[in-house]
Design a protein around this motif. Sequence first.
Motif, mmCIF file in Angstrom:
data_model
loop_
_atom_site.group_PDB
_atom_site.id
_atom_site.type_symbol
_atom_site.label_atom_id
_atom_site.label_comp_id
_atom_site.label_asym_id
_atom_site.label_seq_id
_atom_site.Cartn_x
_atom_site.Cartn_y
_atom_site.Cartn_z
ATOM 1 N N ILE A 42 0.839 -1.203 0.000
ATOM 2 C CA ILE A 42 0.000 0.000 0.000
ATOM 3 C C ILE A 42 0.875 1.255 0.000
ATOM 4 C CG2 ILE A 42 -1.623 1.366 1.372
ATOM 5 C CD1 ILE A 42 -2.902 -1.276 2.232
ATOM 6 N N PHE A 43 1.891 1.284 0.842
ATOM 7 C CA PHE A 43 2.784 2.445 0.896
ATOM 8 C C PHE A 43 3.522 2.640 -0.434
ATOM 9 C CE2 PHE A 43 2.546 1.533 5.541
ATOM 10 C CZ PHE A 43 2.097 2.777 5.948
ATOM 11 N N LYS A 44 3.890 1.554 -1.075
ATOM 12 C CA LYS A 44 4.590 1.637 -2.348
ATOM 13 C C LYS A 44 3.701 2.224 -3.442
ATOM 14 C CE LYS A 44 6.924 -1.818 -3.897
ATOM 15 N NZ LYS A 44 7.227 -3.219 -4.280
ATOM 16 N N THR B 76 -1.224 2.570 7.842
ATOM 17 C CA THR B 76 -2.123 1.453 7.534
ATOM 18 C C THR B 76 -2.430 0.697 8.818
ATOM 19 O OG1 THR B 76 -0.397 -0.216 7.125
ATOM 20 C CG2 THR B 76 -1.062 1.174 5.252
ATOM 21 N N TYR B 77 -3.555 0.023 8.810
ATOM 22 C CA TYR B 77 -3.920 -0.825 9.949
ATOM 23 C C TYR B 77 -4.781 -1.963 9.440
ATOM 24 C CZ TYR B 77 -8.434 1.661 9.800
ATOM 25 O OH TYR B 77 -9.642 2.212 9.404
ATOM 26 N N SER B 78 -4.938 -2.991 10.240
ATOM 27 C CA SER B 78 -5.712 -4.152 9.816
ATOM 28 C C SER B 78 -6.512 -4.693 10.992
ATOM 29 C CB SER B 78 -4.777 -5.235 9.265
ATOM 30 O OG SER B 78 -3.875 -5.674 10.267
ATOM 31 N N HIS C 141 -9.456 12.716 6.714
ATOM 32 C CA HIS C 141 -9.542 14.183 6.701
ATOM 33 C C HIS C 141 -10.754 14.706 7.466
ATOM 34 C CE1 HIS C 141 -6.518 13.482 3.689
ATOM 35 N NE2 HIS C 141 -7.393 12.984 2.838
ATOM 36 N N ASP C 142 -11.059 14.100 8.577
ATOM 37 C CA ASP C 142 -12.178 14.525 9.416
ATOM 38 C C ASP C 142 -11.607 15.121 10.707
ATOM 39 O OD1 ASP C 142 -14.379 14.853 11.039
ATOM 40 O OD2 ASP C 142 -15.188 12.845 10.728
ATOM 41 N N GLY D 94 -2.156 12.849 6.755
ATOM 42 C CA GLY D 94 -2.454 12.245 5.461
ATOM 43 C C GLY D 94 -3.517 11.175 5.568
ATOM 44 N N LYS D 95 -3.529 10.299 4.588
ATOM 45 C CA LYS D 95 -4.555 9.262 4.540
ATOM 46 C C LYS D 95 -4.156 8.043 5.375
ATOM 47 C CE LYS D 95 -4.779 8.468 0.163
ATOM 48 N NZ LYS D 95 -5.189 7.991 -1.162
#
Length: 277
Positions: A105-107, A115-117, A141-142, A189-190
């Motif tokens: 995902i980062f790539k 990221t998390y799972s 972005h909240d 960021g996201k």
Amino acid sequence: MKFSVLIAHYNNAEYFKDLHRSLLSQTWNNWEAVILDDGSHSEEKEAVEKLIAGDERFRFYENDENYGVGITKAKLIELASGQICGFVDPDDAILPTAIEKSVEIFKNDNKTVLTYSRFVTCDENLKPVAPFRAARQVPNHDMLFFNYPIQIAHFVNFRKEVYESTEKMNPELKIAEDQDLYLKMYEKGKVKFINEANYLYRKHEGGISQNDNKKKSYEFWGKVIYDAMKRRNINIINGKKVPEKFTTEEEIFTLLDYQNGIKFRILKKLKSLFQNW
């Protein structure tokens, strides 16, 4: 892309064996494991050092005394040489594709900062009991997102370069240091949810988050959320004024009671589903 597994160790040599095995089974090969011992008994440290001896991917460091998780985890990030970092508790473990799923995902998306799972709760022998079902994609972005109720949980990984641009982890925190990290990264960021169970969370009597520290955890978490409100210059939440100074965690969580309502949860879920990535 190099991944740094960050391990704050304290008298967990026996359980660390399972984590060690899980790291050796990773499908992503470019990783290091940075271990910082926080004042364990000498035999506990020696057991860990013996297990990792001869493997240059493991680096072992020691605090000169027991400082607690805030200082220890902050130091671990400083010691990391990877572009991506992720904490794993020494009594837990990760599944073989855990690192690879996150790194991909980062790539592929340079705007993703974390990221998390899902994680799976396990018994003392690391046998799966039940998945953490509350984990799901959160809206990005909240300004009023505080991970309350908790959705971002293990396995959490983040860009070290972006972390360096934050106020960094608060070394004074004894508990809830993870929530502090999540909220600071969220603001940069996201965040992306990996809809798989990649983390094995062991429940046992000696677990720090499973004992009498639960009440203290709630107190620290309230302070972490209050600090996030101040960083974001939020003065009013749902028609209620944010206090000028932190007094009690109850005052902070009362401000966020509306976020536990069914209507709010449905709207948040819809926002997450239809957000523009």
